[in-house]
Design an enzyme around this catalytic site. Structure first.
Site, PDB file in Angstrom:
ATOM      1  N   CYS A  43      -6.956  -2.107  -1.800  1.00 21.16           N
ATOM      2  CA  CYS A  43      -8.285  -1.819  -2.326  1.00 21.16           C
ATOM      3  C   CYS A  43      -8.259  -1.880  -3.847  1.00 21.16           C
ATOM      4  O   CYS A  43      -7.404  -1.269  -4.487  1.00 21.16           O
ATOM      5  CB  CYS A  43      -8.751  -0.442  -1.854  1.00 21.16           C
ATOM      6  N   CYS A  85       0.794  -1.227   0.000  1.00 20.61           N
ATOM      7  CA  CYS A  85       0.000   0.000   0.000  1.00 20.61           C
ATOM      8  C   CYS A  85       0.825   1.276   0.000  1.00 20.61           C
ATOM      9  O   CYS A  85       1.884   1.350   0.624  1.00 20.61           O
ATOM     10  CB  CYS A  85      -0.918   0.030   1.227  1.00 20.61           C
ATOM     11  N   ASP A  86       0.305   2.260  -0.695  1.00 16.85           N
ATOM     12  CA  ASP A  86       0.612   3.669  -0.572  1.00 16.85           C
ATOM     13  C   ASP A  86       2.087   3.977  -0.353  1.00 16.85           C
ATOM     14  O   ASP A  86       2.947   3.510  -1.082  1.00 16.85           O
ATOM     15  CB  ASP A  86      -0.266   4.270   0.522  1.00 16.85           C
ATOM     16  N   SER A 135      -6.059  11.449  -2.493  1.00 17.90           N
ATOM     17  CA  SER A 135      -6.043   9.997  -2.487  1.00 17.90           C
ATOM     18  C   SER A 135      -6.063   9.501  -3.923  1.00 17.90           C
ATOM     19  O   SER A 135      -6.576  10.171  -4.827  1.00 17.90           O
ATOM     20  CB  SER A 135      -7.266   9.472  -1.742  1.00 17.90           C
ATOM     21  N   GLU A 137      -3.980  14.211   2.559  1.00 19.16           N
ATOM     22  CA  GLU A 137      -4.885  13.993   1.426  1.00 19.16           C
ATOM     23  C   GLU A 137      -6.219  14.673   1.713  1.00 19.16           C
ATOM     24  O   GLU A 137      -6.763  14.549   2.808  1.00 19.16           O
ATOM     25  CB  GLU A 137      -5.099  12.496   1.200  1.00 19.16           C
TER      26      GLU A 137
END
Length: 558
Positions: free
Chosen positions: A196, A123-124, A471, A445
């Site tokens: 996601c 993630c991210d 985001s 964000e």
């Protein structure tokens, strides 16, 4: 120093007795210590959806390392989930953890005298964090993504996390009764582990790691729960041992060619705008040239091929079934730097598949693209002298030129409250400042404001302009990364309520539509505020973070 000479000098000679003693106390023996010592970086934990399954994947990687004659040493680093702190001040940590993770990987790899690394992440900011740490270690390394999660279905269609966010931050404040839909999404929209399943920052960065040549071909989009992911774990473990023996370190893999390919893939996928921050930061660690000018130039040339949410209504599972990253690269073959090296030991030209997309409704071809150009646009003007960026594929064609009054706020929270109170109308431009790398600090964000606008049906009628970021889930008309930021005296700091702002996405401009003397007078009278945070990692961020156009990392050269 070759692997063998390093091993003899540090571990197998008489001078290595104390090192051997420590590792023997951990249960290793002389045979183990004579082999390549491979660190397995595991951000797995019980609190992060994208990382909760990584313990099992790490075991698969370690099995592959043992099979190939290496000795694995698994160690942890932190991994947060950005969906948890939304609506709280703690969202400020979600970018600066990249620096913390990078430092933890660098320190552990070098202090423990490891020979190579396998980097796991899903993630991210965690993904560029482990990659930058791997670069700093100077060791051969290979990245393996945790993969996307599966998707849920509602009323015959696929739904993902962004839809729940829009309900939470938007529709529930309107007239529609969404309690039943909200409950269903809450219970089902995250059906299991993994990132996601949309083109958010997590999946954008998993894909870009493969495009950069840092992962085995075809690995990025394999879903988290597929057995294929575990098989890739063993293959990855076997390959890192070979890379150590070959001396194939990151500086021999990564070049400007790899970075340009990653920019092109970002544009073709209409990937998360956070990819701009991360790719520029990776380039900086390598002392390679990459700037907003590269994104701007290529955005005029590279077509958008992906219909994955939020550009279309497909998911990462659909993209995987369409052929994943190899299919994307095959479709872009004529526009790529085919000399870019990969962790396979072969250049990109030699690892491309024979076929491109297996499903043109998900992944289009360059001859019939979703959009002819411009997944991400770089804007400049008197409001953003050093640049600002937007994801063009979420902006309607009739909103590419926009002029409206500024509605000025100093936080995402304040702007969100104004939206849900009904104080924002179609035609407004919501300006959110003091949310940049130093001003937030940490460059939050603006998820609440944008999700509320979309949820209330205003996503196409109101622009959001900010020195913060967005985001990867963000839909609607949004321009972020305005540089310089307000906290350091960028022009966005002196925008006043009602000021006219002119936006031209195709012309790549964003301007405060006032006479230049008026703007200059305001800037000369402006005074820098006190930092919001003065201690800890956020205090360090407030003092040293680079501007967004330079990647937003802590400036270790100041």
């Amino acid at each position: 120093m070759t692997y063998r000479s390093r091993k003899e000098q540090l571990f197998t000679s008489a001078g290595g007795a104390s090192r051997r003693a420590i590792y023997k106390g951990c249960g290793y023996d002389d045979v183990d210590l004579a082999r390549p010592l491979i660190g397995v970086v595991n951000p797995g934990n019980d609190a992060g959806l994208g990382h909760t399954h990584l313990d099992q994947l790490a075991q698969s990687v370690k099995a592959g390392i043992w099979q190939a004659g290496g000795t694995p040493f698994e160690f942890r680093t932190i991994a947060t989930c950005g969906a948890i702190p939304i609506g709280t001040p703690h969202m400020r940590y979600e970018l600066v953890i990249r620096d913390v993770i990078a430092s933890s990987v660098e320190i552990m790899a070098n202090v423990q005298l490891l020979d190579g690394l396998v980097l796991l992440a899903s993630c991210d900011s965690i993904i560029p964090g482990v990659i930058i740490g791997g670069i700093r270690s100077g060791l051969p390394f290979i990245f393996l993504s945790g993969g996307p999660q599966l998707s849920a279905r509602l009323e015959g269609r696929q739904v993902v996390m962004s839809e729940l966010d829009q309900v939470v931050f938007g529709a529930r404040y309107g007239k529609e009764d969404v309690s039943e839909r909200m409950r269903f999404l809450e219970d089902h929209v995250c059906p299991g582990p993994g990132a996601c399943s949309l083109m958010g920052t997590a999946n954008t960065m998993q894909i870009l790691a493969e495009v950069l040549g840092l992962s085995l071909p075809g690995s990025a989009t394999v879903p988290a729960v597929y057995a294929e992911k575990l098989r890739l774990g063993r293959r990855t473990g076997r390959r890192i041992v070979e890379m150590v023996q070959e001396g194939l370190s990151a500086d021999k893999v990564l070049s400007r060619s790899n970075l340009l390919n990653a920019v092109k893939a970002t544009l073709a996928l209409a990937g998360s705008t956070n990819a701009v921050l991360h790719l520029i930061s990776i380039a900086r660690e390598l002392d390679l040239d990459l700037s907003l000018d590269d994104f701007d130039r290529l955005s005029r040339e590279i077509p958008v091929l992906s219909r994955v949410i939020p550009t279309g209504r497909k998911t990462l599972i659909d993209l995987h079934e369409a052929g994943g990253v190899p299919a994307l690269l095959k479709e872009l073959e004529g526009r790529l730097e085919l000399d870019a090296m990969t962790v396979t030991g072969k250049p990109l030209a030699e690892v491309l598949p024979r076929k491109g997309s297996l499903d043109k409704t998900t992944l289009a071809g360059v001859d019939d693209p979703v959009f002819k150009s411009g997944g991400i646009a770089v804007l400049r003007g008197n409001l953003a002298p050093d640049g600002a960026i937007c994801r063009t594929t979420t902006i309607p064609a009739d909103r590419m030129r926009f002029r409206g009054p500024a509605r000025v706020f100093s936080s995402d929270d304040a702007a969100h409250e104004a939206v849900v109170r009904g104080d924002i109308s179609g035609g407004d431009i919501v300006v959110i400042r003091m949310e940049g790398p130093r001003g937030a600090p940490g460059m939050r964000e603006m998820m609440m404001t944008t999700d509320a606008l979309v949820g209330l049906g205003l996503g196409s009628d109101v622009y959001v302009l900010t020195d913060g970021r967005f985001s990867g889930f963000t839909e609607g008309c949004a321009i972020g990364h305005v540089a310089p930021e307000a906290f350091v005296g960028g022009p966005i700091a002196v925008v006043e309520e009602g000021d006219p702002i002119a936006i031209d996405i195709e012309g790549r401009t964003v301007n405060l539509d006032l006479p230049e003397p008026v703007i200059l007078k305001r800037l000369t009278q402006w005074k820098q505020p006190e930092p919001k945070v003065k201690r800890g990692i956020l205090g360090l961020c407030a003092r040293t973070a680079l501007q967004a156009n330079l990647g937003g990392m802590l400036d270790d050269r100041c």
